[in-house]
Scaffold this motif. Structure first.
Motif, PDB file in Angstrom:
ATOM      1  N   CYS C  22       0.858  -1.195   0.000  1.00  0.00           N
ATOM      2  CA  CYS C  22       0.000   0.000   0.000  1.00  0.00           C
ATOM      3  C   CYS C  22       0.892   1.242   0.000  1.00  0.00           C
ATOM      4  CB  CYS C  22      -0.867   0.051   1.266  1.00  0.00           C
ATOM      5  SG  CYS C  22      -2.135  -1.202   1.339  1.00  0.00           S
ATOM      6  N   ARG C  27       0.779  12.883   6.363  1.00  0.00           N
ATOM      7  CA  ARG C  27       0.425  14.297   6.186  1.00  0.00           C
ATOM      8  C   ARG C  27       0.707  15.062   7.467  1.00  0.00           C
ATOM      9  NH1 ARG C  27      -4.640  14.179   5.005  1.00  0.00           N
ATOM     10  NH2 ARG C  27      -5.716  15.165   6.734  1.00  0.00           N
ATOM     11  N   ARG C 130      -0.245  12.579  10.602  1.00  0.00           N
ATOM     12  CA  ARG C 130      -1.037  11.343  10.630  1.00  0.00           C
ATOM     13  C   ARG C 130      -0.566  10.465   9.486  1.00  0.00           C
ATOM     14  NH1 ARG C 130      -6.532  13.923  10.305  1.00  0.00           N
ATOM     15  NH2 ARG C 130      -5.269  15.634  11.122  1.00  0.00           N
ATOM     16  N   VAL C 132      -1.773   7.481   6.572  1.00  0.00           N
ATOM     17  CA  VAL C 132      -2.916   6.847   5.890  1.00  0.00           C
ATOM     18  C   VAL C 132      -2.378   5.919   4.801  1.00  0.00           C
ATOM     19  CG1 VAL C 132      -5.226   7.305   4.967  1.00  0.00           C
ATOM     20  CG2 VAL C 132      -3.947   9.160   6.034  1.00  0.00           C
ATOM     21  N   LEU C 133      -3.022   4.776   4.659  1.00  0.00           N
ATOM     22  CA  LEU C 133      -2.608   3.814   3.632  1.00  0.00           C
ATOM     23  C   LEU C 133      -3.566   3.862   2.449  1.00  0.00           C
ATOM     24  CD1 LEU C 133      -1.791   0.677   5.813  1.00  0.00           C
ATOM     25  CD2 LEU C 133      -0.288   2.526   5.098  1.00  0.00           C
ATOM     26  N   TYR C 134      -3.014   3.784   1.240  1.00  0.00           N
ATOM     27  CA  TYR C 134      -3.847   3.722   0.046  1.00  0.00           C
ATOM     28  C   TYR C 134      -3.454   2.515  -0.791  1.00  0.00           C
ATOM     29  CZ  TYR C 134      -5.744   8.100   1.508  1.00  0.00           C
ATOM     30  OH  TYR C 134      -6.383   9.053   2.253  1.00  0.00           O
ATOM     31  N   TYR C 143      -6.253  10.908  -3.475  1.00  0.00           N
ATOM     32  CA  TYR C 143      -5.822  11.602  -2.245  1.00  0.00           C
ATOM     33  C   TYR C 143      -5.139  12.925  -2.593  1.00  0.00           C
ATOM     34  CZ  TYR C 143      -3.125  13.113   1.696  1.00  0.00           C
ATOM     35  OH  TYR C 143      -2.590  13.910   2.676  1.00  0.00           O
TER      36      TYR C 143
END
Lengths: 269, 269, 269, 269
Positions: C22, C27, C130, C132-134, C143
């Motif tokens: 991923c 951010r 923070r 975040v996984l994509y 995103y």
């Protein structure tokens, strides 16, 4: 062999170890048990067969799995509390949840006929479970109090509701409207004045739910032995102390229960 | 009512939402099935009754739960693949795991007698389950390939092992020693030269395991209808297309399977 | 030594490995930068010194840390995208977040005077981050598009807002009221008719934010060398190809950018 | 505006709420501080400037962020303990980690010159941080004891090591060989017999590290006031009680510290 080429997929498994030194609670619920209870003609508001079957399954879970200190059940739910210090399956959350729920589910079908006799089981029921951690003894006691308070609230409501439906002939919607906004006192009053029922005399199992604890029990068995100097066998009584899972229907919100069973919360338990 | 005072304990429940846009795989395993299979006299190395019962339970899981695109099973394990876009139970991992495992476990007991006939089920069996996420289609295919490669390796080993024990009279330890360090080719050779068995002619279900997919099937039923202008009822055949869970015993490592069933990996599935 | 007695506390550290395959996005945001920008007299709506300092810090992060494929910044935020296949620090989420945010924060103070000259830094600023996984390339592009669309919306609003305050003499509250409920077209119209500003001619850095990518650049340096057969040293020009972090102010919502920089999303990147 | 189309990417953010009723510890470490300390000519084995700068940064963190009950530092690491009941940023782990580490990092550069004077800071340093939960007070005390025991072990080793290098002229490898397998007693003996150093007389800050606690302090200031009936201003002393972060260099493994500062572990803190 192509095995190694694919085995990288194991790295996608996430670690779900539970934080050490916390109580691990697994709470299980029946899936669509509203429908299930209707299709199997459960007596309303409480069906003794169903409640006893739930407890039989919970006992099986406690005996088959490890480190469960106490369990509490009501209606179609049961909570299992694993010891703070448990190292079972390295405290992996998925292991705790799925072992509990699968053992419970298979037991439910297995023991069904012992409780429901001629009432056929129409299809295999489903359950779900969740896991919650509680760091302190007080948190754990509050969790169990929350469930027992919930039992009380629901059972009082259901007792009046079904009286209104079964005895006064109200439709479910009418009964619901009648109870809208009533407090506990109002419901007690309806039960007493309209149906001559003192709620406090209702069975403890309905009002308090079921607590499962480990208890030492003495089992007396007779055994035949032959002493060296005697010709004949002789029958003797042998008392053996075993630890068994025992159901109670008592208050667990107050202190008395915890004073009677101090070993449940004992640090080294 | 004291409810509110305790309700803070709900805040201890952790969120276990699965990452969106990933395949969600739940793999289930029998608990202590080595012992279970001995106690229930499973035929070695493969017991058709047991394998068909596993598949029946897996079919029930696929039909009862939502969004399962494909399942794959072998021995005492089954993997269920939920669609990438599934929003079932807000993608909560505990819901996926426990619904799968409980439905499977209750079905196992429920359908036991349909497959094992007179062979009594001695106690309710347990299962565990884990959940794994796979971001890409290739990852998912590799996962399923891993399980099917594992099926092949184990079944080849078990086939030779049990021949050595059942036909050549070796003890389990002797059979194990004999197979120590042998490669696939060696095992095929033993089967062929000593037992006249061509491994490739062994049943596909043993060698490939079982794949469960959704398939459109035409069901033809006869129905009595009465047309307005006619006095008598008339029998007509009605063909209805239904989507059913169908078991296959084919290779899923190569491309052919995925080309035949493109809808499984389709983005909008 | 007493060490071993206490070392059990290490078991309380949870595993926070990111799912493989991923995109990992970190951010970062300025803490209380509204107050910070007032105290340091940032020019409104955009302060070039502040924006360039942010980008300098982000470049430092990309060069110091590993596996960052692209970064995007606007206002007081910056997003860093780590490669899908990155194995940096075993993909531990806490490592990614804290290395990014600490390197950024120390760089902010370190390079402050290069951009703000006489404007003294009054106190050390804070940032948060923070992760975040994509799973898919499309998710990642969406995103980044989300952040750039956010940049556009905010910058258009701020451009009009500060014109109304700075040129028309409205109070902040009056300017806010004036803009309440206006659409993008309305804001463009106000800018054009009241301030003779064509928003599309505003600097790209304000309207599009800053994209940081790796680019091969040719660096020409002169070097003195002495050839074996010659008596004297000779000056030669040496062209070296280096990969550097380069800032762009372009659209990343459409396809063009991704077609120009295919290596960013390349599977084996 | 296209915003809504992309905004689904927010759903990929995972919830990282810390379990309630647990101590939240954030431990920060310098990145590559071995190299950093050499390049900035830190005095070995302990550089007072570096240690005091670390403590200044930690004080800033405690004062700027919320709910930190105690901090402990040694060498290039610092641990911050947030109160059990803290609701800061809804107990989101990423917020705790990144606010701590960014505030620390920016303070490190900001306050550098106050401690290192003419010694220029060559580049912005990096730090990382991790987060750990401790359910009970005993777990927390054991965590802090673990770090202080670690401080003692490392400092004793480093003290002897650098004596052997600086005074006896051993190479680092020779010094390492010499200390291989020695126990604490052996190291004390080398210090005493070869360098006439009684380890117990070494500065407490080196041997015990630094504990940061909140303390009430009386601040006396003089203020000029003018009373209504008098013509002249008058100087008066004003005593104000403030709560400040105070550094201590004491043992925190034994009970004495915790008895002196009972408020740190107090339930309602």
């Amino acid at each position: 062999m192509a095995k190694s080429k694919f085995e990288y997929v194991r790295d996608f498994e996430a670690d779900d170890t539970c934080l050490p030194n916390c109580w691990i609670v697994v709470r299980l619920d029946g899936r669509n048990f509203h429908r299930f209870s209707e299709q199997h003609e459960f007596k309303k508001p409480n069906d003794d067969r169903a409640l006893h079957l739930m407890t039989k399954c919970a006992q099986t879970v406690m005996e088959e799995l490890e480190d469960i200190a106490i369990a509490y059940g009501q209606s179609d739910e049961y909570s299992f509390v694993f010891k703070k210090k448990s190292r079972w399956f390295k405290r992996r959350a998925s292991k705790f949840m799925t072992h509990v729920v699968s053992q419970f589910a298979s037991s439910y079908v297995f023991y069904w006929k012992d409780y429901f006799k001629d009432q056929q089981l129409l299809y295999p029921p489903g359950f779900d479970a969740r896991i919650v951690l509680y760091p302190s003894n007080q948190n754990l006691k509050d969790y169990l109090s929350w469930r027992q308070a919930d039992c009380h609230i629901n059972n009082l409501y259901n007792t009046v509701f079904w009286m209104l439906v079964q005895r006064s002939g109200l439709t479910p919607v009418q009964a619901q409207d009648r109870l809208q906004g009533t407090l506990a006192g109002d419901k007690n009053e309806i039960l007493f004045s309209e149906f001559n029922i003192n709620y406090n005399n209702e069975p403890l199992m309905y009002r308090k739910g079921t607590v499962l604890v480990w208890q030492k029990v003495n089992e007396v068995t007779t055994k035949k032995i032959k002493l060296p100097k005697e010709a004949e066998e002789k029958e003797v009584e042998v008392t053996r102390t075993r630890t068994k899972v025992v159901p109670l229907h008592c208050d667990i919100i107050g202190d008395q229960f915890w004073e009677e069973y101090p070993e449940i919360l004992a640090e080294d338990s």
